[in-house]
Design an enzyme around this catalytic site. Structure first.
Site, PDB file in Angstrom:
ATOM      1  N   GLU A 149     -10.710  -2.173   0.347  1.00 55.39           N
ATOM      2  CA  GLU A 149      -9.854  -2.493   1.499  1.00 55.39           C
ATOM      3  C   GLU A 149      -9.773  -1.354   2.524  1.00 55.39           C
ATOM      4  O   GLU A 149      -8.746  -0.690   2.691  1.00 55.39           O
ATOM      5  CB  GLU A 149      -8.452  -2.829   1.016  1.00 55.39           C
ATOM      6  CG  GLU A 149      -8.417  -4.028   0.114  1.00 55.39           C
ATOM      7  CD  GLU A 149      -7.001  -4.420  -0.268  1.00 55.39           C
ATOM      8  OE1 GLU A 149      -6.115  -3.560  -0.259  1.00 55.39           O
ATOM      9  OE2 GLU A 149      -6.791  -5.608  -0.549  1.00 55.39           O
TER      10      GLU A 149
ATOM     11  N   GLU B 120     -10.886 -10.133  -4.520  1.00 59.28           N
ATOM     12  CA  GLU B 120      -9.532 -10.294  -5.065  1.00 59.28           C
ATOM     13  C   GLU B 120      -8.922 -11.586  -4.528  1.00 59.28           C
ATOM     14  O   GLU B 120      -9.055 -11.882  -3.349  1.00 59.28           O
ATOM     15  CB  GLU B 120      -8.599  -9.149  -4.647  1.00 59.28           C
ATOM     16  CG  GLU B 120      -8.979  -7.800  -5.174  1.00 59.28           C
ATOM     17  CD  GLU B 120      -8.095  -6.705  -4.658  1.00 59.28           C
ATOM     18  OE1 GLU B 120      -6.964  -6.981  -4.204  1.00 59.28           O
ATOM     19  OE2 GLU B 120      -8.539  -5.540  -4.667  1.00 59.28           O
TER      20      GLU B 120
HETATM   21  C1  BGP Z   1      -4.596  -5.093  -2.888  1.00 57.43           C
HETATM   22  C2  BGP Z   1      -5.214  -4.079  -3.837  1.00 57.43           C
HETATM   23  C3  BGP Z   1      -5.082  -4.399  -5.275  1.00 57.43           C
HETATM   24  C4  BGP Z   1      -3.870  -5.249  -5.654  1.00 57.43           C
HETATM   25  C5  BGP Z   1      -3.487  -6.268  -4.589  1.00 57.43           C
HETATM   26  C6  BGP Z   1      -2.174  -6.968  -4.874  1.00 57.43           C
HETATM   27  O1  BGP Z   1      -4.199  -4.392  -1.774  1.00 57.43           O
HETATM   28  O2  BGP Z   1      -6.599  -3.921  -3.574  1.00 57.43           O
HETATM   29  O3  BGP Z   1      -5.092  -3.136  -5.927  1.00 57.43           O
HETATM   30  O4  BGP Z   1      -2.810  -4.457  -6.016  1.00 57.43           O
HETATM   31  O5  BGP Z   1      -3.433  -5.684  -3.340  1.00 57.43           O
HETATM   32  O6  BGP Z   1      -1.130  -6.247  -4.277  1.00 57.43           O
HETATM   33  P1  BGP Z   1       0.111  -5.788  -5.128  1.00 57.43           P
HETATM   34  O7  BGP Z   1      -0.427  -5.203  -6.379  1.00 57.43           O
HETATM   35  O8  BGP Z   1       0.844  -4.830  -4.268  1.00 57.43           O
HETATM   36  O9  BGP Z   1       0.911  -7.064  -5.413  1.00 57.43           O
END
Ligand code: BGP
Length: 494
Positions: A195, A393
């Site tokens: 990201e 993701e």
């Molecule tokens: C993205 C990241 C992941 C994951 C996801 C979900 O930004 O790449 O690492 O964490 O977010 O977000 P969160 O874990 O804050 O719910």
């Protein structure tokens, strides 16, 4: 006109994803150095009431208090993760039981170079990841490695202000050359940075930048400098990878922020267009090697300056990526009246502020649930850049209830089946997608909020926000459901 009935190919890479700083634990074991995420404490709901930004953003003073043992905080969830470091063989066996074709995971830079400045890598770090890769290969699971999933050596942050400094480029290249030398015989798919747009949204998360220490004229200049330095470091990495092997695939990854205009009012449409441009300019660099012209106006209007020299411009031009990866969780709504009535955003651990969307439901954490938006985004990105896409993701963070070894997460099955259905529709629309790694393969610590209770996995881990629990693993209902999805290559999703 010859008709094509596009469908998900048999080679489609179904799997799941994790991130070292959220899953491994063992933050100071076997020589691992302190990463930028090991110093972020857990904040209770009470404490968060008077904080702004992501719950995982802390000030320089708070960092120094942690480093000098002068903090009242004693709970650091990312130091524990869900202890993948000890359980990795059991966990990968569970991924194989689901039938994973691919497993996306990240390597902790600080296991190989504890401060980032060492001349040679730590052998224990190399051996750990060699074992993880060997476990994957044992089951015929393709590794997809993120070289930096946010975490980086704290010392690089402390001494160079992270990616704001050009010196960090060579430190990263020293690290990635070791990864490629050691693992490129077994690992074909690589994502240099998780990201990349996070560096502009949260400079410490994405770029290891301590805002109080920037050398640039403002925080946006420092963050753009960091993004440019990351692009240069990734280009050098890609260049090196292609010089030692001819089958490697490199992906540029962003957090996809699919944005709707709040109304058909032209000013709202223009606001949505501007958000879109700021989300995809990274792909312009990845797919064409050049920054787009629209960025120039943005830089001038925001007095943003960063250094890029001729050699770097040439390097970007000569190292185009093979695929475009992204995370997708939800869509956002923008209007010209930017700062009024935002209902979602960093307070919920999300990335940008958003107006309410009355047409979609929201998650336990206030994130909109929009599977049609997923189909829209897949079409929009493929139509524009014509490079194969990879969904790195996609998933639902939710409260799960553990009752005598069972977790009935039908809400997660609903979210994922709707999104996989949307993915299938996008493929029928003609979109080329290489694979889909759900977030997450196994419960781990939330990135934005540092909570264990915000669970995403197909596998439940018995541990709470304070590290209390057996760390035992349990298959959720969604584990068995996803196993069927993979076995049927996406056919049986309902
Ligand atoms: C993205 C990241 C992941 C994951 C996801 C979900 O930004 O790449 O690492 O964490 O977010 O977000 P969160 O874990 O804050 O719910």
């Amino acid at each position: 006109m010859n008709r094509n009935d596009y469908k998900i190919e048999d080679t489609f890479l179904w799997g799941g994803a994790t991130a070292a700083n959220q899953v491994e634990g063992a933050y100071n074991i076997d020589g691992k150095g302190l990463s930028t995420f090991d110093i972020i404490p857990f904040f209770t709901k009470e404490e968060l009431k008077d904080r702004t930004g992501l719950p995982s953003e802390i000030s320089e003073d708070e960092m120094l208090a942690v480093l000098n043992n002068k903090t009242s905080h004693t709970n650091f969830p990312k130091r524990r993760g869900t202890n993948f470091y000890s359980y990795f063989k059991e966990d990968i066996a569970l991924f194989a039981e689901m039938g994973y074709k691919v497993y996306r995971f990240s390597i902790a830079w600080t296991r190989l170079f504890p401060t980032g400045f060492e001349k040679l890598p730590d052998k224990k770090g190399i051996n750990f990841y060699r074992s993880v890769i060997a476990e994957c290969k044992r089951y015929g699971i393709e590794p997809l490695i993120t070289m930096s999933h946010y975490e980086m050596p704290w010392v690089i942050s402390d001494q160079l202000n992270g990616w704001e400094s050009k010196e960090t480029i060579e430190l990263f290249l020293k690290y990635t050359k070791v990864l490629l030398d050691e693992f490129s015989a077994d690992v074909k798919y690589w994502i240099p940075f998780n990201e990349m747009n996070m560096t502009l949204i949260s400079p410490y998360h994405g770029g290891g930048i301590i805002p109080e220490r920037i050398r640039s004229n403002n925080i946006q200049s420092a963050s753009f400098q960091a993004v440019h330095n990351q692009f240069v470091a990734a280009a050098k990495t890609i260049n090196y990878g292609r010089s030692i092997a001819n089958d490697l695939q490199f992906g540029c990854m962003i957090a996809r922020l699919e944005t709707y205009a709040e109304t058909c009012k032209p000013e709202d449409q223009l606001a949505a267009l501007k958000e879109e441009q700021m989300n995809v300019f990274y792909y312009e660099v990845a797919a064409t090697g050049e920054y787009p012209r629209y960025l120039d106006r943005y830089l001038i209007e925001n007095t943003i300056e960063f250094e890029k020299n001729e050699a770097e411009v040439k390097l970007l031009k000569n190292n185009i990526y093979d695929f475009l990866a992204f995370s997708y969780y939800n869509t956002y709504v923008v209007s010209e009246k930017k700062n009024e009535k935002t209902v979602d955003g960093k307070g919920n651990g999300n990335l940008i502020d958003s107006q309410e969307n009355p047409y979609v439901k929201i998650s336990d954490w206030g994130w909109p649930i929009d599977s049609i938006g997923f189909r829209i985004t897949l079409n929009r990105l493929y139509d524009k850049f014509r490079l194969p896409l990879f969904v790195a993701e996609n998933g639902l963070g939710a409260h799960d209830t553990f009752e005598n070894g069972k977790i009935h997460d039908e809400y997660r099955i609903d979210y994922l089946s709707d999104h996989i259905e949307a993915l299938t529709e996008a493929v029928k629309d003609g979109v080329k997608v290489l694979g889909y790694t759900a977030w997450t393969a196994i419960d781990l610590v939330s990135c934005g909020t540092n909570e264990m209770s915000k669970r995403y996995g197909f596998i439940y881990v018995d541990v709470d926000d304070y590290g209390k629990g057996t760390y035992e693993r349990y298959r959720k209902d969604s584990f068995y459901w996803y196993k069927e999805v993979i076995a049927s290559n996406g056919e049986s999703i309902k």
